[in-house]
Design an enzyme around this catalytic site. Structure first.
Site, PDB file in Angstrom:
ATOM      1  N   ASN A   7      19.083 -59.949 -11.785  1.00 18.60           N
ATOM      2  CA  ASN A   7      17.984 -59.140 -12.502  1.00 18.60           C
ATOM      3  C   ASN A   7      17.277 -60.158 -13.301  1.00 18.60           C
ATOM      4  OD1 ASN A   7      16.454 -57.426 -13.893  1.00 18.60           O
ATOM      5  ND2 ASN A   7      17.812 -55.765 -13.916  1.00 18.60           N
ATOM      6  N   ARG A  98      15.964 -58.147  -8.164  1.00 20.68           N
ATOM      7  CA  ARG A  98      14.993 -57.415  -8.812  1.00 20.68           C
ATOM      8  C   ARG A  98      13.848 -58.065  -8.663  1.00 20.68           C
ATOM      9  NH1 ARG A  98      13.892 -56.313 -14.667  1.00 20.68           N
ATOM     10  NH2 ARG A  98      12.094 -54.874 -14.654  1.00 20.68           N
ATOM     11  N   HIS A 186       9.110 -50.338 -13.323  1.00 23.17           N
ATOM     12  CA  HIS A 186      10.368 -49.840 -13.662  1.00 23.17           C
ATOM     13  C   HIS A 186      10.780 -48.667 -12.410  1.00 23.17           C
ATOM     14  CE1 HIS A 186       9.404 -50.440 -18.165  1.00 23.17           C
ATOM     15  NE2 HIS A 186      10.438 -51.358 -17.580  1.00 23.17           N
ATOM     16  N   ARG A 247       5.121 -55.304 -26.633  1.00 25.24           N
ATOM     17  CA  ARG A 247       3.994 -55.038 -26.048  1.00 25.24           C
ATOM     18  C   ARG A 247       3.329 -53.585 -26.601  1.00 25.24           C
ATOM     19  NH1 ARG A 247       6.348 -55.292 -20.066  1.00 25.24           N
ATOM     20  NH2 ARG A 247       8.293 -55.410 -21.267  1.00 25.24           N
ATOM     21  N   GLU A 390      20.089 -49.706 -13.062  1.00 24.38           N
ATOM     22  CA  GLU A 390      18.895 -50.583 -12.039  1.00 24.38           C
ATOM     23  C   GLU A 390      19.876 -51.464 -11.109  1.00 24.38           C
ATOM     24  OE1 GLU A 390      16.800 -51.856 -15.625  1.00 24.38           O
ATOM     25  OE2 GLU A 390      14.996 -51.641 -14.235  1.00 24.38           O
TER      26      GLU A 390
END
Ligand code: AMP
Length: 405
Positions: A7, A98, A186, A247, A390
């Site tokens: 990942n 990922r 996501h 962000r 995930e």
């Protein structure tokens, strides 16, 4: 089958090992091994975890000449002390990656070939930090686990079902023709969260309207109708949407024009400001970590309090927008670092969601250990806290895809 998941983020490189049946169940299986490399400027930290959950800080192990060598050394720790878990690399059956941005064409989990690598590289212009790290992970895995199938799972893939009115920007139509559209991110987490919520509620996902709130370092919401993503807050890049750690999410694009014209701000400076100097960090001046922001706000720091309030306000309006896209909502699920752990964020957010029919139990919320429901018995909308999975979801996709090979 032993499945290794890579990942790759812009400042972290995580890896996890799972042992899955070729026909895996819907419930996550425990980690066998985990490695995490984090970079903060010149500082590099490696944390290793074995199946017992014991953690090893192995900072001294790496400090290699570059990130690529550090990742290689981290993966070799799979068969080296103190976290040796397999005899050697040949025990790995599949490596799953990922990949953040699949662009217009890469949606479904796919076996990595030279054509797929090229397609991921082609999209790198849109998501340079993430996709380049993903490609680096693929190259190292090819070297360490030669001949083993490698699978790419795309964070944009789940949002391939966005209807055109949610996917197309209201700019010139040519933007859309040139691939400038809303992709959403996501997706691996949102898809898992939707299915997990349905299982927790004992309902078929086909009968549910769910808002999944992935609140980690990056934050986004997804409107999931009958298991399909019909709207989301991130767009062409992971910059759009609600407020995040570093962000800001959506800001008036006119601000950027103003900064470029009046202050001669360069593209690279804008990139740095939008990706690394905004959000919780930009407003609070304290930290991008919600724990630090909440603590500072509690100590009377006004800017930290403002950062928390903006975060919650943007989250509330985002949830309301997702509810409007769905035309109603049955469940709201909080997941990822902040969603799973911050009772303060969940309480403040839900305080204004009564108009949707959501009411949380303060006691359950304060003590929530995922996976758990935190709504009251009277709440028309069920509110859930779900652990993000995930890496396991990627491992599961790998098992599914390679079962018939
Ligand atoms: P993730 O990207 O899912 O690993 O989430 C990382 C973020 O989760 C961190 O930046 C923190 O802001 C947040 N986080 C982790 N633990 C907590 C906690 N106990 N309370 C509030 N926020 C937390």
């Amino acid at each position: 089958m032993k499945i290794l998941v890579l990942n790759s983020g812009s400042s972290t490189q995580k890896s996890a090992l799972f042992d899955l049946d070729p026909t895996p169940s819907s419930e996550p299986t425990p980690l066998l091994w985990e490695g995490k490399l984090e970079w903060d400027g010149d500082k590099e930290t490696l944390t290793l975890k074995n199946a017992d959950g014991n953690k090893f800080n192995a900072e001294a192990v790496v400090q290699a000449k570059d990130r690529r060598s550090s990742l290689e050394k981290m993966l070799q720790k799979l068969w080296q002390p103190p976290t040796q878990t397999i005899r050697n690399g040949s025990e790995i059956a599949v490596v799953g990656h990922r990949i953040v941005h699949g662009g217009p064409h890469l949606c479904q989990p796919t076996i990595i070939t030279s054509e797929v690598k090229q397609a991921i590289a082609d999209v790198s212009a849109i998501a340079p930090l993430h996709n380049k790290a993903g490609l680096q992970g693929i190259e190292i895995a090819e070297k360490l686990f030669p001949g083993k199938p490698q699978v790419a799972v795309f964070d944009t893939g789940f949002h391939r079902t966005l209807p055109p009115h949610a996917a197309v920007y209201p700019g010139p139509y040519e933007w859309f023709e040139h691939g400038i559209r809303r992709y959403g991110f996501h997706g691996i987490s949102h898809e898992y969260c939707g299915h997990r919520a349905a299982r927790m509620l004992g309902r078929e996902i086909s009968s549910l309207k769910i808002i999944s709130c992935h609140l980690g370092n990056g934050c986004s919401l997804a409107a999931i109708d009958a298991g399909k993503s019909v709207d989301t807050t991130m767009g062409f890049t992971p910059l759009e949407g609600i407020m995040m750690g570093t962000r800001g999410g959506s800001v008036d694009p006119g601000i950027l024009l103003q900064l470029m014209r009046a202050d001669h701000t360069s593209v690279d400076q804008l990139d740095e400001t939008l990706n690394r100097r905004s959000g919780l960090l930009g407003i609070s001046g304290v930290s991008s970590d919600m724990r630090d922001v909440v603590k500072a706000a509690g100590n009377g720091n006004e800017r930290a309090k403002l950062a928390f309030d903006i975060f919650v306000h943007r989250l509330q309006t985002g949830i309301a927008a997702m509810a409007a896209s769905l035309g109603g909502v049955d469940a709201i699920a909080f997941t990822a670092g902040i969603g799973e752990n911050s009772a303060e964020v969940r309480r403040a957010t839900c305080a204004k969601l009564g108009f949707l029919g959501a009411q949380i139990d303060e006691g359950k919320n304060a003590l929530a250990k995922p996976d758990v429901e935190i709504s009251t018995s009277k709440s028309a909308v069920r509110v859930l806290v779900i652990r993000a999975q995930e890496d396991w979801s990627i491992a599961r996709e790998c098992a599914e895809l390679t079962r018939t090979m």
